[in-house]
Design a protein around this motif. Structure first.
Motif, PDB file in Angstrom:
ATOM      1  N   PRO A  85       0.795  -1.230   0.000  1.00  0.00           N
ATOM      2  CA  PRO A  85       0.000   0.000   0.000  1.00  0.00           C
ATOM      3  C   PRO A  85       0.826   1.280   0.000  1.00  0.00           C
ATOM      4  N   ASP A  86       2.073   1.207   0.418  1.00  0.00           N
ATOM      5  CA  ASP A  86       2.919   2.409   0.450  1.00  0.00           C
ATOM      6  C   ASP A  86       3.647   2.664  -0.863  1.00  0.00           C
ATOM      7  N   GLU A  87       3.519   1.743  -1.810  1.00  0.00           N
ATOM      8  CA  GLU A  87       4.229   1.882  -3.088  1.00  0.00           C
ATOM      9  C   GLU A  87       3.240   2.107  -4.224  1.00  0.00           C
ATOM     10  N   LYS A  88       3.617   2.941  -5.156  1.00  0.00           N
ATOM     11  CA  LYS A  88       2.807   3.128  -6.362  1.00  0.00           C
ATOM     12  C   LYS A  88       3.132   1.982  -7.318  1.00  0.00           C
ATOM     13  N   GLN A  89       2.088   1.312  -7.779  1.00  0.00           N
ATOM     14  CA  GLN A  89       2.294   0.176  -8.679  1.00  0.00           C
ATOM     15  C   GLN A  89       1.501   0.366  -9.968  1.00  0.00           C
ATOM     16  N   ASN A  90       1.199   1.621 -10.290  1.00  0.00           N
ATOM     17  CA  ASN A  90       0.373   1.929 -11.452  1.00  0.00           C
ATOM     18  C   ASN A  90       1.018   1.547 -12.773  1.00  0.00           C
ATOM     19  N   ASP A  91       2.346   1.377 -12.792  1.00  0.00           N
ATOM     20  CA  ASP A  91       3.020   1.093 -14.052  1.00  0.00           C
ATOM     21  C   ASP A  91       3.023  -0.394 -14.418  1.00  0.00           C
ATOM     22  N   ASP A  92       2.475  -1.255 -13.557  1.00  0.00           N
ATOM     23  CA  ASP A  92       2.428  -2.686 -13.866  1.00  0.00           C
ATOM     24  C   ASP A  92       1.276  -2.946 -14.846  1.00  0.00           C
ATOM     25  N   GLN A  93       1.604  -3.440 -16.043  1.00  0.00           N
ATOM     26  CA  GLN A  93       0.605  -3.642 -17.094  1.00  0.00           C
ATOM     27  C   GLN A  93      -0.453  -4.680 -16.701  1.00  0.00           C
ATOM     28  N   ASN A  94      -0.038  -5.769 -16.072  1.00  0.00           N
ATOM     29  CA  ASN A  94      -1.005  -6.791 -15.656  1.00  0.00           C
ATOM     30  C   ASN A  94      -1.997  -6.225 -14.652  1.00  0.00           C
ATOM     31  N   LEU A  95      -1.503  -5.448 -13.710  1.00  0.00           N
ATOM     32  CA  LEU A  95      -2.367  -4.847 -12.700  1.00  0.00           C
ATOM     33  C   LEU A  95      -3.323  -3.835 -13.333  1.00  0.00           C
ATOM     34  N   ALA A  96      -2.821  -3.031 -14.254  1.00  0.00           N
ATOM     35  CA  ALA A  96      -3.672  -2.057 -14.946  1.00  0.00           C
ATOM     36  C   ALA A  96      -4.782  -2.759 -15.719  1.00  0.00           C
ATOM     37  N   ASP A  97      -4.436  -3.847 -16.416  1.00  0.00           N
ATOM     38  CA  ASP A  97      -5.428  -4.599 -17.182  1.00  0.00           C
ATOM     39  C   ASP A  97      -6.459  -5.241 -16.255  1.00  0.00           C
ATOM     40  N   LEU A  98      -6.006  -5.816 -15.142  1.00  0.00           N
ATOM     41  CA  LEU A  98      -6.938  -6.412 -14.180  1.00  0.00           C
ATOM     42  C   LEU A  98      -7.906  -5.354 -13.660  1.00  0.00           C
ATOM     43  N   ASN A  99      -7.409  -4.197 -13.281  1.00  0.00           N
ATOM     44  CA  ASN A  99      -8.263  -3.118 -12.785  1.00  0.00           C
ATOM     45  C   ASN A  99      -9.327  -2.731 -13.800  1.00  0.00           C
ATOM     46  N   THR A 100      -8.906  -2.527 -15.039  1.00  0.00           N
ATOM     47  CA  THR A 100      -9.831  -2.126 -16.102  1.00  0.00           C
ATOM     48  C   THR A 100     -10.902  -3.182 -16.329  1.00  0.00           C
ATOM     49  N   ARG A 101     -10.487  -4.428 -16.428  1.00  0.00           N
ATOM     50  CA  ARG A 101     -11.430  -5.506 -16.717  1.00  0.00           C
ATOM     51  C   ARG A 101     -12.389  -5.759 -15.555  1.00  0.00           C
TER      52      ARG A 101
END
Length: 191
Positions: free
Chosen positions: A49-65
C-alpha cells in the motif's frame, strides 16, 4: 453481460483454472461475454500500500477488466484450508469499486473431497468488498478433479463426470440468472 473470471492459481494447468476456462465456455455458449484473467500467466506484484504500482501492465489490465465486469467469478485452489496466496494478493489490489453491487460466484478445486473453507473465506472477502455472493458455489475435489486435469482428453469415462458437468452448468445458470436480474436493476433499459 460481461462476466470476468479471476483464476487464482500459481500453477500451470491448475484444475481451478481449467474449471474457470470451462465456465467461460458455458457462459459464452449462453450468449454472454466471458473472459478469464489467469494469475499464473499474468502475475501481479506483491501488494504494497505504500508503493505506487500503477506502471504494472497486468495490474492495470486487471483493474480495467474488473471495473467493466457486470459479474465476477473467483476461482481458487484450496491450500491448507484457505484460498491461494496469489488470489488473496490480487484481491488486496482491488477495492469496493470493483465489486460493489456486483454478483460474485466462488469456485474451488481441492485435493481433498471439497474446498469449503476457501469458499467461506471468499464469501467473507466478497461481503467486505460489498459484492453480492451468489446463493450457490462450485467445489470440486478428489476424483471429481479428473475432468479438469490437463491430461483429460474428453474421451475418458470416469464415474460422475457427467454429474459434475451438469452440476456446474446448473450453478452457472443460477448465477447468470442472478447476474441478469441485478444488472437490469443497476443498468435500467436505455442506459
Amino acid at each position: 453481460m460481461n462476466i470476468m473470471i479471476l483464476a487464482g492459481s500459481n500453477r500451470k494447468n491448475a484444475t481451478s483454472t481449467r474449471l474457470g476456462e470451462y465456465a467461460v465456455e458455458v457462459i459464452s455458449g449462453q450468449g454472454h461475454e466471458a473472459s478469464l484473467f489467469d494469475l499464473y500467466q499474468r502475475p501481479l506484484p506483491f501488494y504494497a500500500p505504500d508503493e505506487k504500482q500503477n506502471d504494472d501492465q497486468n495490474l492495470a489490465d486487471l483493474n480495467t477488466r474488473m471495473l467493466a465486469a457486470d459479474a465476477i467469478i473467483l476461482s481458487t485452489p484450496e491450500y491448507h484450508g484457505s484460498i491461494s496466496g496469489v488470489l488473496k494478493n490480487a484481491l488486496d489490489h482491488l477495492s469496493q469499486a470493483h465489486f460493489s453491487g456486483k454478483p460474485v460466484l466462488s469456485i474451488s478445486s481441492a485435493g481433498g473431497a471439497v474446498g469449503v473453507s476457501s469458499l467461506l473465506q471468499l464469501q467473507a472477502i466478497i461481503r467486505n468488498l460489498h459484492g453480492i455472493n451468489a446463493q450457490e458455489w462450485i467445489s470440486i475435489g478428489g476424483a471429481q478433479r479428473r475432468r479438469f486435469e490437463a491430461t483429460f482428453d474428453g474421451y475418458e469415462e470416469f464415474e460422475g463426470s457427467q454429474d459434475i458437468e451438469d452440476r456446474i452448468k446448473r450453478v452457472l445458470g443460477s448465477f447468470l440468472h442472478l447476474s441478469e436480474t441485478l444488472t437490469s436493476v443497476r443498468k435500467p433499459s436505455g442506459s
